[in-house]
Design a protein around this motif. Structure first.
Motif, PDB file in Angstrom:
ATOM      1  N   ALA A 314      -7.777  14.735  40.063  1.00  0.00           N
ATOM      2  CA  ALA A 314      -7.647  13.476  40.808  1.00  0.00           C
ATOM      3  C   ALA A 314      -8.415  13.570  42.120  1.00  0.00           C
ATOM      4  CB  ALA A 314      -6.177  13.162  41.068  1.00  0.00           C
ATOM      5  N   SER A 315      -8.302  14.743  42.749  1.00  0.00           N
ATOM      6  CA  SER A 315      -8.993  14.956  44.009  1.00  0.00           C
ATOM      7  C   SER A 315     -10.513  14.983  43.813  1.00  0.00           C
ATOM      8  CB  SER A 315      -8.478  16.266  44.599  1.00  0.00           C
ATOM      9  OG  SER A 315      -9.287  16.687  45.645  1.00  0.00           O
ATOM     10  N   ASN A 316     -10.980  15.745  42.824  1.00  0.00           N
ATOM     11  CA  ASN A 316     -12.425  15.844  42.592  1.00  0.00           C
ATOM     12  C   ASN A 316     -13.050  14.530  42.123  1.00  0.00           C
ATOM     13  OD1 ASN A 316     -13.312  18.435  43.332  1.00  0.00           O
ATOM     14  ND2 ASN A 316     -12.423  19.356  41.501  1.00  0.00           N
ATOM     15  N   LEU A 317     -12.310  13.755  41.348  1.00  0.00           N
ATOM     16  CA  LEU A 317     -12.887  12.514  40.822  1.00  0.00           C
ATOM     17  C   LEU A 317     -12.799  11.361  41.820  1.00  0.00           C
ATOM     18  CD1 LEU A 317     -11.929  12.476  37.013  1.00  0.00           C
ATOM     19  CD2 LEU A 317     -13.924  13.450  38.125  1.00  0.00           C
ATOM     20  N   ALA A 351      -9.771  10.553  31.596  1.00  0.00           N
ATOM     21  CA  ALA A 351      -9.986  10.740  33.041  1.00  0.00           C
ATOM     22  C   ALA A 351      -8.950   9.921  33.806  1.00  0.00           C
ATOM     23  CB  ALA A 351     -11.396  10.329  33.431  1.00  0.00           C
ATOM     24  N   LYS A 352      -8.720   8.681  33.371  1.00  0.00           N
ATOM     25  CA  LYS A 352      -7.725   7.828  34.054  1.00  0.00           C
ATOM     26  C   LYS A 352      -6.336   8.447  33.966  1.00  0.00           C
ATOM     27  CE  LYS A 352     -10.198   3.520  33.288  1.00  0.00           C
ATOM     28  NZ  LYS A 352     -10.387   2.387  32.372  1.00  0.00           N
ATOM     29  N   ARG A 353      -6.003   8.955  32.776  1.00  0.00           N
ATOM     30  CA  ARG A 353      -4.700   9.597  32.567  1.00  0.00           C
ATOM     31  C   ARG A 353      -4.535  10.748  33.573  1.00  0.00           C
ATOM     32  NH1 ARG A 353      -5.618  10.487  27.034  1.00  0.00           N
ATOM     33  NH2 ARG A 353      -4.936   8.420  26.431  1.00  0.00           N
ATOM     34  N   ARG A 354      -5.546  11.606  33.683  1.00  0.00           N
ATOM     35  CA  ARG A 354      -5.419  12.778  34.556  1.00  0.00           C
ATOM     36  C   ARG A 354      -5.417  12.382  36.028  1.00  0.00           C
ATOM     37  NH1 ARG A 354      -7.904  18.082  31.565  1.00  0.00           N
ATOM     38  NH2 ARG A 354      -7.488  17.362  29.471  1.00  0.00           N
ATOM     39  N   ILE A 355      -6.201  11.367  36.366  1.00  0.00           N
ATOM     40  CA  ILE A 355      -6.214  10.904  37.762  1.00  0.00           C
ATOM     41  C   ILE A 355      -4.818  10.411  38.148  1.00  0.00           C
ATOM     42  CG2 ILE A 355      -7.049   9.060  39.291  1.00  0.00           C
ATOM     43  CD1 ILE A 355      -9.780   9.306  37.825  1.00  0.00           C
ATOM     44  N   MET A 356      -4.189   9.675  37.239  1.00  0.00           N
ATOM     45  CA  MET A 356      -2.868   9.123  37.591  1.00  0.00           C
ATOM     46  C   MET A 356      -1.778  10.189  37.618  1.00  0.00           C
ATOM     47  SD  MET A 356      -2.722   5.252  36.174  1.00  0.00           S
ATOM     48  CE  MET A 356      -3.435   5.547  34.581  1.00  0.00           C
ATOM     49  N   ILE A 357      -1.814  11.122  36.661  1.00  0.00           N
ATOM     50  CA  ILE A 357      -0.849  12.240  36.707  1.00  0.00           C
ATOM     51  C   ILE A 357      -1.039  13.023  38.012  1.00  0.00           C
ATOM     52  CG2 ILE A 357      -0.370  14.541  35.728  1.00  0.00           C
ATOM     53  CD1 ILE A 357       0.974  12.617  34.037  1.00  0.00           C
TER      54      ILE A 357
END
Lengths: 472, 98
Positions: A314-317, A351-357
């Motif tokens: 989430a931080s890197n993206l 990517a959206k899933r991991r950003i939100m988690i």
């Protein structure tokens, strides 16, 4: 049409038996011929041939080209290259043209290696099958109905199909070892901090490492040795005392192995279990010691990983705002909407899933319960691995609980997909080196043996992998 | 068991992360993310005593270099090739203050 060992290939180049151009043309032909496997995103035809001709000229004029003279290779498409776009298999970066080379690629090219193509992956390296690629899914070279594994699935399939003697991969939770296991080849993950990640699209920065996929252990050792170096552009790199990986002689030493209890007794394909136990017997008959070793917190490793990794993702993206590079939307009235639309159009579902988690576990109110707790269990895991390595030299077990699964079989269930990494993620959390080498087949599909060594023991890991490769 | 994340929670997370989701996506992610959070819940039962968290494994601290310019050969023009809108060598963005 297969390749000789890299050292042999380089020797043939050096004595004029084979030219770099012949090598490159052969690689390009095999890439073309195996087009249907969807392993490759872009091909470096003109620049690779030009570089090969230049290298051939330099050799003829008496120059020593280097340790990888005229050796073609394939880079996972999350390594920045000047010659080709770097997409990370994502719509976000589908038109991204880097203006500098990643350090790993620079080091390889300095030794005369020639990049012929860039390989498919799960977008931003998020996945275990390449089904999360925003472009296409790579088929398993042994049976096209099955996945090649991920995230370095294109790299693994490419090497298995002889498109090049080696391919680069990145490994955050198993992304080199799992596809190597699924495709029946060798995949090496080094000690964290030994290879620069400068110019590699960042996924989870406390876990990401750069490694290699090859047909055999000695090839992996040479390539990894060339890439191992301190880089001022990656402040996590440090000097590894022993990096003469390619010295694999003097193999009569006897080692102590620990068979990982939690992995061999877990839910696992019975054929894989039998195959690994068979290798244990062979080790014993060669005079090595093998004992069962327990790492009690191992069953927690995947849960730790799926907090730490998305938090860092989430931080890197968050850098992808559509302004300096990356996908930018055509539909927006103000800056806020510009961000929202650029990111929502550019990122795929995973990517959206991991950003939100990641956003959730880092948000105030949840930070201690999730993120800090996970990082503390990580400490416990590190301590337990340290304890294990006081009694044994290496830990062994299967690379994955099963062989490759069918395309589409797990794509509706993100958690089932995550569980494929259950045997690989711990090494990334701990930072230790690990390798997957071909160990056998179950119902016609290959599986790997995973070997882990303590921090900075990468050379020892190569040595012992060679022993295991030979006795198999 | 109650879901860990409601569609409202997902909306809030999406807003924090600058993602725009359809109602259908919010529903889907509420289910999927709740499933993942249920799985990682197994950490809540672990007693870690007085252990400290580990954020990186190299042990390196405060890696410094001399404060001097190093020329890596980047040229501004090629850096600007990935920019969507450019004016007079600057990146053009949407108006920030209304």
């Amino acid at each position: 049409m297969s390749w000789p060992n890299i050292s042999e290939l380089v020797a043939k180049f050096n004595n004029g038996e084979i030219s770099a151009e012949e090598n490159v043309l052969k690689a390009l032909e095999l890439i073309e011929k195996n087009n249907k496997y969807n392993a490759i995103i872009s091909i470096n035809t003109d620049a690779a041939i030009a570089k090969a001709r230049e290298i051939d000229q330099r050799r003829k004029s008496g120059e020593n080209i280097g340790r990888l003279a005229g050796v073609p290779y394939i880079a996972k498409d999350n390594f920045l290259t000047k010659e080709l776009k770097t997409t990370a298999a994502s719509n976000m970066l589908k038109d991204y043209q880097a203006n500098y080379q990643s350090t790993a690629i620079k080091l390889l090219e300095e030794q005369g290696a020639i990049m012929v193509a860039k390989a498919n992956l799960d977008a931003f390296a998020h996945g275990t099958s390449t089904e999360n690629s925003d472009f296409f899914t790579t088929a398993n070279p042994i049976d096209m109905e099955y996945v090649a594994g991920g995230s370095s699935g294109g790299s693994a399939a490419a090497v298995a199909l002889d498109m090049a003697p080696f391919a680069l991969g990145s490994d955050t939770g198993g992304s080199i070892r799992l596809p190597a296991s699924f495709c029946g080849i060798v995949g090496f993950k080094p000690t964290y901090g030994t290879v620069s990640r400068s110019g590699v699209v960042a996924m989870a920065s406390s876990l990401d490492v750069v490694g290699v996929l090859t047909k055999n252990v000695s090839d992996a050792a040479i390539v990894q040795e060339v890439m191992t170096a301190v880089d001022p552009l990656d402040s996590t790199t440090f000097e590894l005392e022993d990096k003469n990986f390619s010295e694999l002689d003097n193999q009569d030493k006897k080692y102590r192995f620990g068979l990982i209890k939690e992995h061999i007794e877990g839910e696992i394909d019975p054929n894989i279990k039998a195959g690994i136990l068979n290798m244990v017997e062979k080790l014993k008959s060669e005079g090595h010691q093998v004992e069962e070793v327990s790492i009690p917190d191992l069953p927690l490793a995947l849960a730790v990983y799926y907090i730490v990794c998305p938090a860092e993702v989430a931080s890197n993206l968050s850098r992808y705002d559509g302004i300096r590079y990356g996908h930018s939307t055509d539909q927006s009235n103000d800056l806020e909407e510009y961000y929202l639309n650029s990111r929502s159009e550019g990122f795929g579902a995973e990517a959206k899933r991991r950003i939100m988690i990641g956003t959730h576990v880092l948000s105030s109110g949840y930070f201690d319960a999730y993120y800090n707790k996970a990082q503390t269990v990580r400490t416990s895991l590190i301590n337990q691995f340290n304890d294990a390595f006081t009694n044994v030299d290496f830990l062994i077990g299967p690379t994955s609980p099963s062989t490759a699964f069918k395309v589409g079989e797990k794509s509706k269930d993100p958690l089932a997909m995550y569980l494929m990494d259950i045997m690989t993620v711990a090494t990334n959390l701990v930072g230790i080196p690990a390798i997957s080498i071909p160990a056998g087949e179950s119902n016609g599909l290959p599986y790997g043996l995973q070997i882990m060594a303590n921090l900075r023991h990468d050379h020892d890991l190569f040595k012992v992998s060679k022993i295991l490769e030979d006795i198999k | 068991m109650d879901k860990k994340l409601s569609t409202e929670d997902v909306s809030k997370l999406a807003k924090l992360a600058r993602l725009k989701l359809t109602d259908q996506e919010k529903e889907k992610y509420a289910n999927e993310l709740s499933g993942i959070l249920d799985y990682v819940e197994l950490l809540s039962k672990v007693d870690v005593g007085d252990l400290k968290p580990t954020h990186q494994v190299t042990g390196l601290k405060n890696v410094m270099r001399e404060d001097e310019i190093i020329d890596y050969g980047y040229d501004v023009k090629s850096l600007m090739n990935n920019v969507k809108e450019e004016k007079d060598g600057y990146i053009k963005v949407k108006r920030m203050i209304g």
